[in-house]
Motif scaffolding. Structure first.
Motif, PDB file in Angstrom:
ATOM      1  N   HIS A   1      59.113  50.442  49.507  1.00  0.00           N
ATOM      2  CA  HIS A   1      60.102  49.402  50.125  1.00  0.00           C
ATOM      3  C   HIS A   1      58.688  48.272  50.215  1.00  0.00           C
ATOM      4  O   HIS A   1      59.347  47.099  49.679  1.00  0.00           O
ATOM      5  N   ARG A   2      57.664  48.483  50.898  1.00  0.00           N
ATOM      6  CA  ARG A   2      56.998  47.238  50.832  1.00  0.00           C
ATOM      7  C   ARG A   2      55.256  47.629  50.673  1.00  0.00           C
ATOM      8  O   ARG A   2      54.967  48.653  51.172  1.00  0.00           O
ATOM      9  N   VAL A   3      54.480  46.373  50.400  1.00  0.00           N
ATOM     10  CA  VAL A   3      53.120  47.167  50.153  1.00  0.00           C
ATOM     11  C   VAL A   3      52.386  45.953  50.664  1.00  0.00           C
ATOM     12  O   VAL A   3      52.968  44.620  50.325  1.00  0.00           O
ATOM     13  N   ALA A   4      51.688  45.863  51.384  1.00  0.00           N
ATOM     14  CA  ALA A   4      50.490  45.022  51.976  1.00  0.00           C
ATOM     15  C   ALA A   4      49.134  45.087  51.615  1.00  0.00           C
ATOM     16  O   ALA A   4      49.035  46.244  51.898  1.00  0.00           O
ATOM     17  N   VAL A   5      48.897  43.471  51.340  1.00  0.00           N
ATOM     18  CA  VAL A   5      47.916  43.565  51.027  1.00  0.00           C
ATOM     19  C   VAL A   5      46.652  42.787  51.586  1.00  0.00           C
ATOM     20  O   VAL A   5      47.602  41.841  51.697  1.00  0.00           O
ATOM     21  N   VAL A   6      45.526  43.631  51.922  1.00  0.00           N
ATOM     22  CA  VAL A   6      45.375  42.613  52.761  1.00  0.00           C
ATOM     23  C   VAL A   6      43.840  42.656  52.426  1.00  0.00           C
ATOM     24  O   VAL A   6      43.076  43.227  51.729  1.00  0.00           O
ATOM     25  N   THR A   7      43.636  41.008  52.463  1.00  0.00           N
ATOM     26  CA  THR A   7      42.357  40.845  51.821  1.00  0.00           C
ATOM     27  C   THR A   7      42.515  39.738  52.202  1.00  0.00           C
ATOM     28  O   THR A   7      42.823  38.242  52.331  1.00  0.00           O
ATOM     29  N   ASP A   8      40.800  39.113  52.020  1.00  0.00           N
ATOM     30  CA  ASP A   8      40.099  37.559  51.741  1.00  0.00           C
ATOM     31  C   ASP A   8      39.797  37.102  50.330  1.00  0.00           C
ATOM     32  O   ASP A   8      39.291  36.025  49.982  1.00  0.00           O
ATOM     33  N   GLN A   9      39.824  38.229  48.987  1.00  0.00           N
ATOM     34  CA  GLN A   9      39.956  37.679  48.213  1.00  0.00           C
ATOM     35  C   GLN A   9      40.609  36.973  47.200  1.00  0.00           C
ATOM     36  O   GLN A   9      41.776  37.373  47.155  1.00  0.00           O
ATOM     37  N   ALA A  10      40.472  35.339  46.864  1.00  0.00           N
ATOM     38  CA  ALA A  10      41.456  34.538  46.292  1.00  0.00           C
ATOM     39  C   ALA A  10      42.786  35.487  44.881  1.00  0.00           C
ATOM     40  O   ALA A  10      43.274  35.112  45.034  1.00  0.00           O
ATOM     41  N   TRP A  11      41.572  35.779  44.255  1.00  0.00           N
ATOM     42  CA  TRP A  11      42.149  36.435  43.041  1.00  0.00           C
ATOM     43  C   TRP A  11      42.418  37.295  42.864  1.00  0.00           C
ATOM     44  O   TRP A  11      43.595  37.575  42.775  1.00  0.00           O
TER      45      TRP A  11
ATOM     46  N   SER B   1      55.967  52.428  51.643  1.00  0.00           N
ATOM     47  CA  SER B   1      55.304  51.550  51.844  1.00  0.00           C
ATOM     48  C   SER B   1      54.012  51.929  52.453  1.00  0.00           C
ATOM     49  O   SER B   1      53.492  52.739  52.489  1.00  0.00           O
ATOM     50  N   MET B   2      53.430  50.573  51.775  1.00  0.00           N
ATOM     51  CA  MET B   2      51.693  50.808  51.881  1.00  0.00           C
ATOM     52  C   MET B   2      51.032  49.702  52.787  1.00  0.00           C
ATOM     53  O   MET B   2      51.322  48.512  52.109  1.00  0.00           O
ATOM     54  N   VAL B   3      49.960  50.094  52.715  1.00  0.00           N
ATOM     55  CA  VAL B   3      49.117  48.647  52.821  1.00  0.00           C
ATOM     56  C   VAL B   3      47.915  49.629  52.235  1.00  0.00           C
ATOM     57  O   VAL B   3      47.339  49.708  52.118  1.00  0.00           O
ATOM     58  N   VAL B   4      47.485  48.520  51.494  1.00  0.00           N
ATOM     59  CA  VAL B   4      46.149  48.266  51.186  1.00  0.00           C
ATOM     60  C   VAL B   4      44.993  47.259  51.207  1.00  0.00           C
ATOM     61  O   VAL B   4      45.300  45.728  51.234  1.00  0.00           O
ATOM     62  N   GLU B   5      44.318  47.510  52.295  1.00  0.00           N
ATOM     63  CA  GLU B   5      42.654  46.508  52.596  1.00  0.00           C
ATOM     64  C   GLU B   5      41.503  46.661  51.639  1.00  0.00           C
ATOM     65  O   GLU B   5      41.352  47.619  50.895  1.00  0.00           O
ATOM     66  N   VAL B   6      41.572  45.632  51.076  1.00  0.00           N
ATOM     67  CA  VAL B   6      40.672  45.313  49.932  1.00  0.00           C
ATOM     68  C   VAL B   6      39.243  44.448  50.326  1.00  0.00           C
ATOM     69  O   VAL B   6      39.818  43.400  50.823  1.00  0.00           O
ATOM     70  N   ASP B   7      38.233  44.781  50.005  1.00  0.00           N
ATOM     71  CA  ASP B   7      36.475  44.303  51.113  1.00  0.00           C
ATOM     72  C   ASP B   7      35.703  44.379  49.680  1.00  0.00           C
ATOM     73  O   ASP B   7      35.316  45.430  49.732  1.00  0.00           O
ATOM     74  N   ASN B   8      35.474  43.224  49.069  1.00  0.00           N
ATOM     75  CA  ASN B   8      34.223  43.568  48.380  1.00  0.00           C
ATOM     76  C   ASN B   8      34.622  44.290  47.217  1.00  0.00           C
ATOM     77  O   ASN B   8      33.780  44.840  46.684  1.00  0.00           O
ATOM     78  N   LEU B   9      35.921  44.322  46.468  1.00  0.00           N
ATOM     79  CA  LEU B   9      36.166  45.325  45.407  1.00  0.00           C
ATOM     80  C   LEU B   9      35.214  44.495  44.399  1.00  0.00           C
ATOM     81  O   LEU B   9      35.436  44.314  43.716  1.00  0.00           O
ATOM     82  N   ARG B  10      34.572  45.510  43.058  1.00  0.00           N
ATOM     83  CA  ARG B  10      33.782  44.986  42.749  1.00  0.00           C
ATOM     84  C   ARG B  10      34.811  45.536  41.134  1.00  0.00           C
ATOM     85  O   ARG B  10      34.566  44.794  40.289  1.00  0.00           O
ATOM     86  N   TRP B  11      35.226  46.454  40.768  1.00  0.00           N
ATOM     87  CA  TRP B  11      35.697  47.400  40.079  1.00  0.00           C
ATOM     88  C   TRP B  11      36.681  48.696  40.076  1.00  0.00           C
ATOM     89  O   TRP B  11      35.818  49.497  41.341  1.00  0.00           O
ATOM     90  N   MET B  12      37.037  48.731  38.861  1.00  0.00           N
ATOM     91  CA  MET B  12      37.300  51.029  38.904  1.00  0.00           C
ATOM     92  C   MET B  12      37.071  51.624  38.323  1.00  0.00           C
ATOM     93  O   MET B  12      36.152  50.472  37.144  1.00  0.00           O
ATOM     94  N   THR B  13      36.428  52.541  37.454  1.00  0.00           N
ATOM     95  CA  THR B  13      36.173  53.198  36.964  1.00  0.00           C
ATOM     96  C   THR B  13      36.596  53.544  35.552  1.00  0.00           C
ATOM     97  O   THR B  13      37.653  53.744  35.677  1.00  0.00           O
ATOM     98  N   LEU B  14      36.448  53.813  34.752  1.00  0.00           N
ATOM     99  CA  LEU B  14      37.557  53.878  33.607  1.00  0.00           C
ATOM    100  C   LEU B  14      38.188  55.059  33.800  1.00  0.00           C
ATOM    101  O   LEU B  14      39.379  55.140  33.882  1.00  0.00           O
ATOM    102  N   GLY B  15      37.990  56.194  34.612  1.00  0.00           N
ATOM    103  CA  GLY B  15      38.813  57.285  34.641  1.00  0.00           C
ATOM    104  C   GLY B  15      39.977  56.910  36.115  1.00  0.00           C
ATOM    105  O   GLY B  15      40.925  56.868  35.468  1.00  0.00           O
ATOM    106  N   ALA B  16      39.910  56.442  37.073  1.00  0.00           N
ATOM    107  CA  ALA B  16      40.104  55.361  37.725  1.00  0.00           C
ATOM    108  C   ALA B  16      41.364  54.732  37.217  1.00  0.00           C
ATOM    109  O   ALA B  16      42.425  54.559  37.736  1.00  0.00           O
ATOM    110  N   LEU B  17      40.944  53.729  36.471  1.00  0.00           N
ATOM    111  CA  LEU B  17      41.954  52.151  35.495  1.00  0.00           C
ATOM    112  C   LEU B  17      43.019  53.372  34.733  1.00  0.00           C
ATOM    113  O   LEU B  17      43.887  53.101  35.019  1.00  0.00           O
TER     114      LEU B  17
END
Length: 139
Positions: free
Chosen positions: A78-88, A44-60
């Protein structure tokens, strides 16, 4: 920036992303996921995202490439929990949950970080975190 976060459950890979994510940072996360897959039948994963702007081309490219290689192995997740207040990002997570029905994806507000960590740690009835309990010895 993408940093790994400590989680008490060995089958959970937790990370925090914000700002600009680079290919080398993403590779560390991929390595952590692969290590967890070697030691646990379900990851399982937990991904906390805060003020994500972008990924470099290599990362993408790395993200898309790794994601495509995992399509045939979704039963290992099994599960992915996305922790964010960013609506998009919440909308993206809901779309991914519809696309990948074998995978439970839920979003949590940042204030519910502890609940997200606990939810990700839960395993299905009859599953065990310890690979020895399941007789699991890697893929």
């Amino acid at each position: 920036m993408l940093d790994l976060i400590t989680h008490s459950a060995g089958h959970v890979v937790a990370m925090k992303a914000g700002g600009v994510v680079t290919a080398s940072e993403l590779q560390r996360a991929i390595d952590a996921i692969e290590a967890a897959k070697q030691n646990h039948p379900l990851v399982s994963m937990v991904v906390e995202v805060d003020n994500l702007r972008w990924m470099t081309l290599g990362a993408l490219l790395k993200d898309v490439g790794y994601g495509l290689t995992q399509l045939g192995d979704l039963k290992r997740y099994h599960r992915v929990a996305v922790v964010t207040d960013q609506a998009w990002l919440k909308h993206v997570a809901h779309l991914e949950e519809r696309l990948f029905r074998a995978l439970e994806i839920h979003t949590f507000a940042k204030r519910d970080h502890a609940a997200a960590m606990a939810w990700a740690a839960e395993l299905p009835r009859g599953a065990h975190e310890s690979p020895e309990e399941d007789g699991y010895h890697g893929a």
